[in-house]
Scaffold this motif. Structure first.
Motif, PDB file in Angstrom:
ATOM      1  N   THR A  20       0.830  -1.215   0.000  1.00  0.00           N
ATOM      2  CA  THR A  20       0.000   0.000   0.000  1.00  0.00           C
ATOM      3  C   THR A  20       0.860   1.260   0.000  1.00  0.00           C
ATOM      4  OG1 THR A  20      -0.218  -0.225   2.412  1.00  0.00           O
ATOM      5  CG2 THR A  20      -2.016  -1.079   1.054  1.00  0.00           C
ATOM      6  N   THR A  21       1.551   1.535   1.086  1.00  0.00           N
ATOM      7  CA  THR A  21       2.358   2.756   1.163  1.00  0.00           C
ATOM      8  C   THR A  21       3.822   2.504   0.846  1.00  0.00           C
ATOM      9  OG1 THR A  21       2.855   2.486   3.523  1.00  0.00           O
ATOM     10  CG2 THR A  21       0.815   3.630   2.938  1.00  0.00           C
ATOM     11  N   GLY A  23       3.092  -0.186  -3.433  1.00  0.00           N
ATOM     12  CA  GLY A  23       2.164   0.934  -3.473  1.00  0.00           C
ATOM     13  C   GLY A  23       2.736   2.099  -4.257  1.00  0.00           C
ATOM     14  N   MET A  26      -0.475   4.884  -6.670  1.00  0.00           N
ATOM     15  CA  MET A  26      -1.738   4.943  -5.953  1.00  0.00           C
ATOM     16  C   MET A  26      -2.065   6.395  -5.589  1.00  0.00           C
ATOM     17  SD  MET A  26      -2.718   2.624  -2.609  1.00  0.00           S
ATOM     18  CE  MET A  26      -1.999   1.162  -3.364  1.00  0.00           C
ATOM     19  N   LYS A  72      -3.707   6.364  -0.418  1.00  0.00           N
ATOM     20  CA  LYS A  72      -2.525   6.019   0.373  1.00  0.00           C
ATOM     21  C   LYS A  72      -2.637   6.581   1.782  1.00  0.00           C
ATOM     22  CE  LYS A  72       1.607   5.775  -1.349  1.00  0.00           C
ATOM     23  NZ  LYS A  72       2.895   6.035  -2.011  1.00  0.00           N
TER      24      LYS A  72
END
Length: 671
Positions: free
Chosen positions: A223-224, A228, A233, A238
């Protein structure tokens, strides 16, 4: 089915290869109109080669194709997990429903997840608005459902699993709508990695092998973190993930963390930035004459201390494991591969260790007990008295403090020290050099670091020392973290948390403990590291000798503080060739061996009994006899269980999910 996918791939690639891609995004002026002399030249725009025409015209997609949530969901519903499990893993994998793994906070067998449903895929495509005119595609003749699309799904050449994942997606999307065309393209690893880092790959499969067994180590990269970032994203999405990540990692109580990560699971499902694929399950063999092996997937290979061997076994005084690759380094601060980690975890010890086969419970090893402050930032460990190093030194709290200080100051991005740097120094500070120059320019640059401002060098070292303080009189070591860190125990329970003898390290030429000299040993490589080939731990086994490329031999340590090893000798034999390993197994010359998936049909007929994994208890059941083996069948169906014993030689551990998984990833803004 595999041949069908390959045939479809060849047909699509052949047909789509005939379509020409444009090279500019501007129109040339009419031949009769000459541009003014002062007019600027027409700008040439380079198009992404993986997006066809780079437009929604049936022969490509726009760069923002996957920023439409309905497109992402449509792709998710078009994937077939069962085919992948059967075709690639021979039935020995399970669908990943969330990013975290069994036994972690956030793991939930009932979590919302996608499954193959081509009708739902079609519904999502019809809800999409790729041309962003406010009209759903199902009602818009100029949008994706009527126009179709073409793009490429990439994999790194030689990675058959990722290739088949792409082929499965390719075949199913063509069933949803014949106008949907996916080309499957393999790139050499350097080119694939470069394209991924440049945000040019529209859709790909990203794999992760955990560093520490904790949910944060799975949720963050997808994700981050690493992936990511490569997905471009959106910042607001985020930010939502980061808020949950920061909340979860800052909690110590597993139940509280689980509640936070359940929210994370829901958000990841709702937004569909990626689609978890499968977890491969265990298929491990051992001779029946051994007992007491702890089957914990977190261990770096075998943990010899608990293993016993029957008196009537071949070579009853020696445990022999035939493996495919050699260790890289025996320095705990630098060891970052499983082959090295296997030796480290048998020769050295950590403050805390995993409680048997449990992946979420810890017991004291070199620490007898510990406390944590109410805010989760201060951890105090009571160090076990009466512990001897193999070379005769006594374990003290100062050894513990020095070990962690040395690791952080040795740093370097080829080492696992970033996992310790962030808890102690702060999120985003993943190397000690960032305390000297926050631009990151000094990372892995020892020469540049040595030339840095001496005052800043001393200050960085003093910061580390202030975070890790020994009290030899009280028998304690106190760690002060930069923020609460939920996965602190699993972080220090791995090999890089192994304790070394300070006096011995200094005597052998390691860091002398001074804040004026630490930069001289920064960023060590295994080739130059003095401690790559020697070892002096407190474990139940001591290093006898290492003949590189041939064998690593361990001897039981008579002065061990705890329950002694049950077998006097342990040998890790490096034998890359499968046929040789298999012949040794048949002859009874080895107790354990590495078996590639494709070679299992040769070894399975030797199985006498099987211990089957139970998902509800997250543990193996007691072994039961195997009556018959049919290597033509997949998964557990290959083995017919019964109550009658037999004289075949092997025991099988089957079905526990591993620590690696792939995720299909969508690029929100393809560059």
């Amino acid at each position: 089915m595999r041949k069908l996918y390959l045939l479809i791939a060849l047909i699509l690639v052949a047909s789509l290869g005939l379509a020409a891609c444009g090279t500019t995004a501007t129109q040339a002026p009419a031949a009769t109109e000459a541009p003014a002399a002062t007019e600027a030249p027409v700008e040439q725009v380079a198009l992404n080669p993986y997006l066809g025409s780079n437009k929604l015209d049936g022969n490509g997609v726009p760069p923002t194709f996957f920023d439409d949530i309905h497109i992402r969901r449509a792709f998710a519903y078009a994937f077939d997990w069962d085919t992948l499990i059967d075709e690639v893993y021979q039935g020995e994998a399970v669908q990943s429903k969330v990013l975290s793994l069994p036994g972690m906070p956030g793991y939930d067998m009932d979590a919302p997840h996608y499954s193959m449903d081509l009708e739902k895929s079609a519904e999502e495509f019809k809800l999409a608005d790729v041309d962003k005119d406010g009209i759903p595609a199902g009602e818009d003749p100029d949008d994706v459902w009527e126009v179709g699309f073409r793009l490429q799904m990439l994999y790194n050449t030689g990675n058959t699993t990722r290739q088949i994942i792409a082929e499965v997606m390719q075949a199913n999307l063509s069933q949803v709508n014949p106008k949907f065309s996916i080309e499957v393209l393999g790139l050499p690893w350097p080119a694939y990695l470069a394209a991924m880092r440049a945000h040019k790959i529209p859709i790909m499969t990203g794999g992760w092998l955990e560093d520490i067994h904790d949910a944060h180590n799975w949720y963050q990269p997808y994700t981050t973190g690493t992936y990511g970032a490569r997905q471009n994203m959106p910042a607001d999405l985020k930010a939502q993930f980061k808020a949950l990540l920061d909340e979860g990692v800052g909690l110590v109580d597993p139940a509280e963390r689980h509640a936070v990560y359940q929210k994370f699971n829901q958000l990841y499902y709702d937004q569909a930035p990626g689609v978890p694929v499968v977890l491969v399950t265990s298929h491990a063999y051992e001779q029946k004459w051994v007992s007491g092996r702890i089957m914990n997937p977190i261990f770096s290979g075998l943990y010899f201390k608990t293993i016993a061997k029957a008196a009537d076994a071949t070579k009853p005084d020696t445990l022999t494991y035939a493996t495919i690759g050699d260790a890289d380094t025996l320095d705990p601060a630098l060891s970052y591969d499983t082959a090295s980690g296997e030796v480290v975890q048998n020769v050295y010890e950590t403050l805390v260790f995993y409680d048997g086969a449990a992946t979420d419970k810890f017991v004291g090893q070199l620490a007898t007990d510990w406390t944590v402050s109410e805010d989760g930032t201060v951890w105090t460990f009571h160090i076990r008295p009466g512990v001897k190093f193999h070379e005769g030194g006594d374990l003290t709290p100062s050894d513990v403090a020095y070990t962690f200080q040395r690791g952080l100051l040795q740093g370097g991005y080829s080492s696992p020290q970033w996992m310790l740097a962030e808890p102690f120094l702060g999120v985003g500070i993943d190397d000690i050099t960032l305390l000297v120059d926050d631009s990151g320019a000094l990372g892995d640059d020892r020469e540049g670091l040595i030339a840095a401002d001496p005052a800043k060098l001393v200050a960085a070292c003093e910061t580390v020392k202030s975070k890790i303080v020994a009290d030899d009189a009280a028998g304690t070591v106190t760690f002060t973290l930069a923020q609460p860190w939920g996965p602190f125990l699993p972080t220090i329970a791995n090999g890089w948390g192994s304790i070394m003898d300070k006096e011995w390290v200094i005597e052998k030429g390691g860091w002398d403990g001074s804040c004026e000299t630490w930069q001289n040993t920064y960023g060590m490589t295994s080739a130059e590291d003095i401690f790559s080939t020697i070892a002096n731990g407190t474990g139940a086994y001591a290093l006898d000798h290492w003949t590189q490329g041939t064998e690593i031999v361990l001897k039981a340590f008579d002065g061990y503080w705890g329950e002694h090893a049950k077998v006097p000798n342990a040998v890790i034999a490096i034998i890359p060739e499968f046929g040789t390993r298999f012949a040794m197994l048949q002859a009874g010359d080895i107790d354990f061996m590495d078996v590639p998936v494709e070679q299992r049909p040769q070894v399975d007929p030797m199985v006498s009994e099987a211990a089957i994994y139970d998902a509800e208890t997250n543990a193996y059941k007691d072994p039961v006899p195997v009556c018959k083996i049919d290597t033509a069948k997949l998964g557990l169906e290959r083995f017919e269980l019964c109550e009658e014993t037999n004289n075949r030689p092997l025991r099988l551990y089957f079905g526990r999910p591993g620590l690696q998984q792939d995720v299909i990833l969508f690029n929100f803004l393809i560059e």
